[in-house]
Design a protein around this motif. Structure first.
Motif, short mmCIF file in Angstrom:
data_model
loop_
_atom_site.label_atom_id
_atom_site.label_comp_id
_atom_site.label_asym_id
_atom_site.label_seq_id
_atom_site.Cartn_x
_atom_site.Cartn_y
_atom_site.Cartn_z
N LYS A 1 0.83 -1.20 0.00
CA LYS A 1 0.00 0.00 0.00
C LYS A 1 0.87 1.26 0.00
CE LYS A 1 -3.76 -2.29 2.54
NZ LYS A 1 -4.48 -2.36 3.84
N ARG A 2 1.95 1.21 0.75
CA ARG A 2 2.88 2.34 0.81
C ARG A 2 3.51 2.57 -0.56
NH1 ARG A 2 6.06 0.82 5.29
NH2 ARG A 2 7.44 -0.32 3.89
N TYR A 3 3.89 1.48 -1.23
CA TYR A 3 4.50 1.62 -2.55
C TYR A 3 3.48 2.11 -3.58
CZ TYR A 3 6.98 0.66 -6.85
OH TYR A 3 7.57 0.81 -8.07
N ILE A 4 2.26 1.62 -3.49
CA ILE A 4 1.21 2.08 -4.41
C ILE A 4 0.99 3.58 -4.26
CG2 ILE A 4 -1.27 1.95 -4.90
CD1 ILE A 4 -1.13 -1.03 -4.21
N SER A 5 1.00 4.06 -3.02
CA SER A 5 0.85 5.49 -2.78
C SER A 5 1.98 6.28 -3.44
CB SER A 5 0.83 5.75 -1.27
OG SER A 5 0.77 7.15 -1.00
N TYR A 6 3.20 5.76 -3.31
CA TYR A 6 4.36 6.40 -3.95
C TYR A 6 4.20 6.39 -5.47
CZ TYR A 6 8.81 6.04 -6.41
OH TYR A 6 9.82 6.18 -7.34
N TYR A 7 3.82 5.24 -6.02
CA TYR A 7 3.70 5.08 -7.47
C TYR A 7 2.63 6.01 -8.04
CZ TYR A 7 4.03 2.48 -11.88
OH TYR A 7 4.25 2.12 -13.19
N ASP A 8 1.47 6.04 -7.38
CA ASP A 8 0.37 6.89 -7.86
C ASP A 8 0.69 8.36 -7.71
OD1 ASP A 8 -0.98 4.61 -8.45
OD2 ASP A 8 -2.51 4.80 -6.90
N ASN A 9 1.46 8.71 -6.69
CA ASN A 9 1.87 10.10 -6.54
C ASN A 9 2.79 10.53 -7.67
OD1 ASN A 9 2.08 12.60 -4.84
ND2 ASN A 9 4.23 11.99 -4.79
N LYS A 10 3.56 9.58 -8.19
CA LYS A 10 4.51 9.88 -9.26
C LYS A 10 3.86 9.84 -10.65
CE LYS A 10 9.21 8.66 -10.72
NZ LYS A 10 9.83 9.92 -10.26
N PHE A 11 2.98 8.85 -10.85
CA PHE A 11 2.45 8.63 -12.20
C PHE A 11 0.95 8.89 -12.35
CE2 PHE A 11 6.13 5.65 -11.88
CZ PHE A 11 6.94 6.28 -12.82
N GLY A 12 0.28 9.26 -11.26
CA GLY A 12 -1.14 9.57 -11.36
C GLY A 12 -2.00 8.65 -10.52
N GLU A 13 -3.03 9.21 -9.92
CA GLU A 13 -3.92 8.45 -9.03
C GLU A 13 -4.52 7.24 -9.75
OE1 GLU A 13 -5.39 7.45 -5.49
OE2 GLU A 13 -4.13 9.22 -5.87
N GLY A 14 -4.41 6.09 -9.12
CA GLY A 14 -4.98 4.87 -9.67
C GLY A 14 -4.13 4.19 -10.73
N ARG A 15 -2.97 4.77 -11.03
CA ARG A 15 -2.14 4.22 -12.11
C ARG A 15 -1.64 2.81 -11.79
NH1 ARG A 15 -1.56 4.39 -17.51
NH2 ARG A 15 0.52 3.69 -18.11
N TYR A 16 -1.19 2.60 -10.56
CA TYR A 16 -0.65 1.28 -10.20
C TYR A 16 -1.70 0.20 -10.38
CZ TYR A 16 1.75 -2.41 -7.66
OH TYR A 16 2.36 -3.60 -7.32
N GLN A 17 -2.90 0.45 -9.89
CA GLN A 17 -3.94 -0.57 -9.95
C GLN A 17 -4.41 -0.81 -11.38
OE1 GLN A 17 -6.83 -0.06 -6.93
NE2 GLN A 17 -7.95 -1.92 -7.38
N SER A 18 -4.23 0.18 -12.25
CA SER A 18 -4.61 -0.02 -13.65
C SER A 18 -3.61 -0.90 -14.39
CB SER A 18 -4.73 1.33 -14.37
OG SER A 18 -3.45 1.88 -14.66
N LYS A 19 -2.44 -1.14 -13.75
CA LYS A 19 -1.40 -1.93 -14.38
C LYS A 19 -1.12 -3.25 -13.66
CE LYS A 19 2.37 0.00 -15.79
NZ LYS A 19 2.23 -0.39 -17.22
N ASN A 20 -1.51 -3.34 -12.41
CA ASN A 20 -1.15 -4.51 -11.61
C ASN A 20 -2.35 -5.03 -10.82
OD1 ASN A 20 2.05 -4.36 -11.76
ND2 ASN A 20 1.32 -2.29 -11.36
N SER A 21 -2.41 -6.32 -10.67
CA SER A 21 -3.42 -6.92 -9.82
C SER A 21 -3.01 -6.73 -8.36
CB SER A 21 -3.57 -8.41 -10.12
OG SER A 21 -3.99 -8.62 -11.45
N ILE A 22 -3.94 -6.33 -7.53
CA ILE A 22 -3.67 -6.13 -6.11
C ILE A 22 -4.03 -7.41 -5.38
CG2 ILE A 22 -4.09 -4.69 -4.09
CD1 ILE A 22 -2.90 -3.18 -6.45
N PRO A 23 -3.08 -8.03 -4.69
CA PRO A 23 -3.40 -9.28 -3.98
C PRO A 23 -4.40 -9.03 -2.87
CG PRO A 23 -1.23 -8.46 -3.36
CD PRO A 23 -1.68 -7.62 -4.51
N GLU A 24 -5.22 -10.02 -2.62
CA GLU A 24 -6.20 -9.91 -1.54
C GLU A 24 -5.53 -10.14 -0.20
OE1 GLU A 24 -9.39 -12.54 -2.33
OE2 GLU A 24 -10.01 -11.55 -4.20
N GLN A 25 -6.11 -9.56 0.82
CA GLN A 25 -5.57 -9.70 2.16
C GLN A 25 -5.54 -11.16 2.59
OE1 GLN A 25 -4.32 -7.53 4.46
NE2 GLN A 25 -4.11 -9.13 6.00
N GLY A 26 -6.57 -11.90 2.24
CA GLY A 26 -6.66 -13.29 2.66
C GLY A 26 -7.08 -13.38 4.12
N GLU A 27 -7.48 -14.56 4.51
CA GLU A 27 -7.92 -14.74 5.89
C GLU A 27 -6.70 -14.74 6.82
OE1 GLU A 27 -10.55 -17.83 8.65
OE2 GLU A 27 -10.23 -18.21 6.51
#
Length: 467
Positions: A428-454
């Motif tokens: 989550k910290r890296y996604i925040s960094y990535y989106d701050n650099k390349f635009g909001e939501g950019r990371y998730q538009s390129k990568n699948s976000i793993p689920e938290q899992g039980e």
């Protein structure tokens, strides 16, 4: 792991074309050699980095873009001078040639960036998915019929399409290329030189002397981009949080840049001096970083082995990794029970021998505390305490885990209390960094976000941990 060739081809394609152009002109000399040397270094960095931001940061810190462009320009200038020598010298002609070369430099920068963006935007997802499906269907092909292979390939292709629907920019890097190829400050600096050269009544000698007096030639070197890259590296290191030394080194690099800039007449460091100072920082922090990483790797292996040894006694062991793939899973679990205690004791001995850290001292060590505070430790607090206080005590050669503790180990596994419940925080910290650099939501538009899992363990509370 190397960077994605799609991305690096887009970034380095312009420079590769320049190298080919000079080669076709059969130009030779020191500047040609240096130009090729810097391009080879660019290619080398694409093989040593797996993160585009880290790659670009090092490219900027080493000033490779500008060094390459500087020697490329010199090669062209030398060719122009040689051509002019044949025709005879004329100040006005040489001034015009200089200005025309600068205008051409801007055009090359702009065209090169647009070509890179277009290449990064090119939709070759079908081709990539085809290759992915071929790779997937090639696994274990010896015993598979053509019909089964075709079915497997079809399924792999279908899964790739589903992934693409969730992450539409999976194969699109145009935004990243646009942001990382920040040519605007360089174009502005070159345009200032052009404007100076086109001033009414300007002569070649005055053009050359004035640009040096005003520092316009220094501005054109693009070292202001190096500072931006250094600041970006600070954000990157904080997002990754590998160690405090990585962050300190990045922050000190910015300070060194500012100190050198303050000492300079034009508030721009000398490129050679900046390179020398950053190399000194590399040397200064190399030992601490390597030591930190080695200690972390060693105690993580110890904890992993303790986890595996204790799990090997449970009833589920033959049906899960790492034993289920063995020819005789039950026998493999027994081998783990017999072999791992000796391996663990030797790992602990070597950790203490080379770094002065005993098993008990691991849990009070700065590396351990850092991993907990940065959420990069994979195990939950209660599981670590179980390994430390219960499993380790019994993990000796020719000894076995007690029946009651085997039951407790199985309970931790079945109730999913082994994993750190905040293990996704670093992502989550890296996604925040990535989106701050390349635009909001950019990371998730390129990568699948793993689920938290039980995950039913409690979050780490360092003050309550008996390290």
């Amino acid at each position: 792991m190397a960077l994605d060739p799609m991305m690096t081809d887009a970034l380095l394609g312009t420079f590769r074309n320049m190298v080919q152009e000079i080669k076709e002109k059969q130009s030779t000399g020191e500047d040609v050699d240096k130009m090729n040397e810097y391009f080879d270094r660019m290619v080398e960095l694409t093989q040593t980095h797996s993160d585009m931001s880290a790659f670009n940061g090092q490219m900027m810190q080493e000033n490779l873009y500008m060094k390459f462009s500087d020697h490329y320009g010199r090669v062209l200038s030398q060719a122009a001078v040689a051509e002019q020598e044949e025709k005879g010298y004329d100040d006005s002609t040489l001034l015009k040639q200089s200005i025309d070369a600068l205008k051409m430099a801007i055009k090359r920068l702009q065209d090169g960036k647009q070509e890179a963006i277009a290449l990064a935007r090119e939709d070759n997802s079908e081709e990539i998915m085809e290759k992915t499906a071929n790779i997937a269907s090639s696994q274990g092909t010896i015993k598979m019929s053509k019909k089964d292979l075709a079915r497997l390939k079809k399924r792999a292709f279908k899964e790739s399409r589903e992934d693409l629907a969730k992450t539409p920019n999976m194969y699109n890097d145009d935004v990243e290329v646009d942001v990382l190829n920040n040519i605007e400050p360089i174009v502005e600096a070159i345009q200032n030189l052009i404007d100076l050269g086109e001033t009414e009544g300007m002569t070649l000698p005055r053009f050359l002397s004035t640009q040096m007096e005003k520092g316009l030639d220094k501005a054109m070197e693009g070292l202001i981009l190096v500072r931006d890259a250094c600041e970006g590296d600070v954000a990157f290191q904080k997002a990754y949080a590998l160690s405090p030394y990585h962050i300190q080194k990045a922050e000190e690099t910015v300070k060194v840049y500012d100190q050198l800039a303050e000492q300079s007449t034009f508030n721009i460091p000398e490129s050679d001096e900046l390179e020398f100072c950053t190399e000194k920082l590399d040397y200064k922090y190399e030992k601490d970083i390597n030591k930190w990483e080695e200690i972390v790797n060693r105690w993580e292996e110890i904890l992993d082995d303790l986890s595996e040894w204790s799990l090997s006694y449970t009833s589920v062991a033959p049906y899960i990794d790492p034993w289920k793939g063995a020819d005789n899973p039950k026998k493999a679990t027994i081998e783990s029970q017999k072999i791992l205690p000796g391996i663990i004791q030797e790992r602990i001995r070597l950790l203490n021998k080379y770094f002065g850290v005993s098993f008990e001292e691991i849990f009070a060590h700065p590396t351990f505390k850092w991993k907990v505070e940065q959420f990069t430790i994979s195990n939950s607090q209660e599981f670590v305490e179980f390994l430390k206080n219960v499993v380790y005590v019994q993990c000796k050669p020719f000894a076995d885990l007690s029946k009651g503790d085997i039951d407790e180990r199985l309970k931790l596994y079945n109730e999913k209390r082994e994993l750190n419940p905040e293990h996704l925080n670093p992502l989550k910290r890296y996604i925040s960094y990535y989106d701050n650099k390349f635009g909001e939501g950019r990371y998730q538009s390129k990568n699948s976000i793993p689920e938290q899992g039980e995950c039913n363990a409690k979050a780490w509370v360092w003050s309550e941990f008996g390290g």
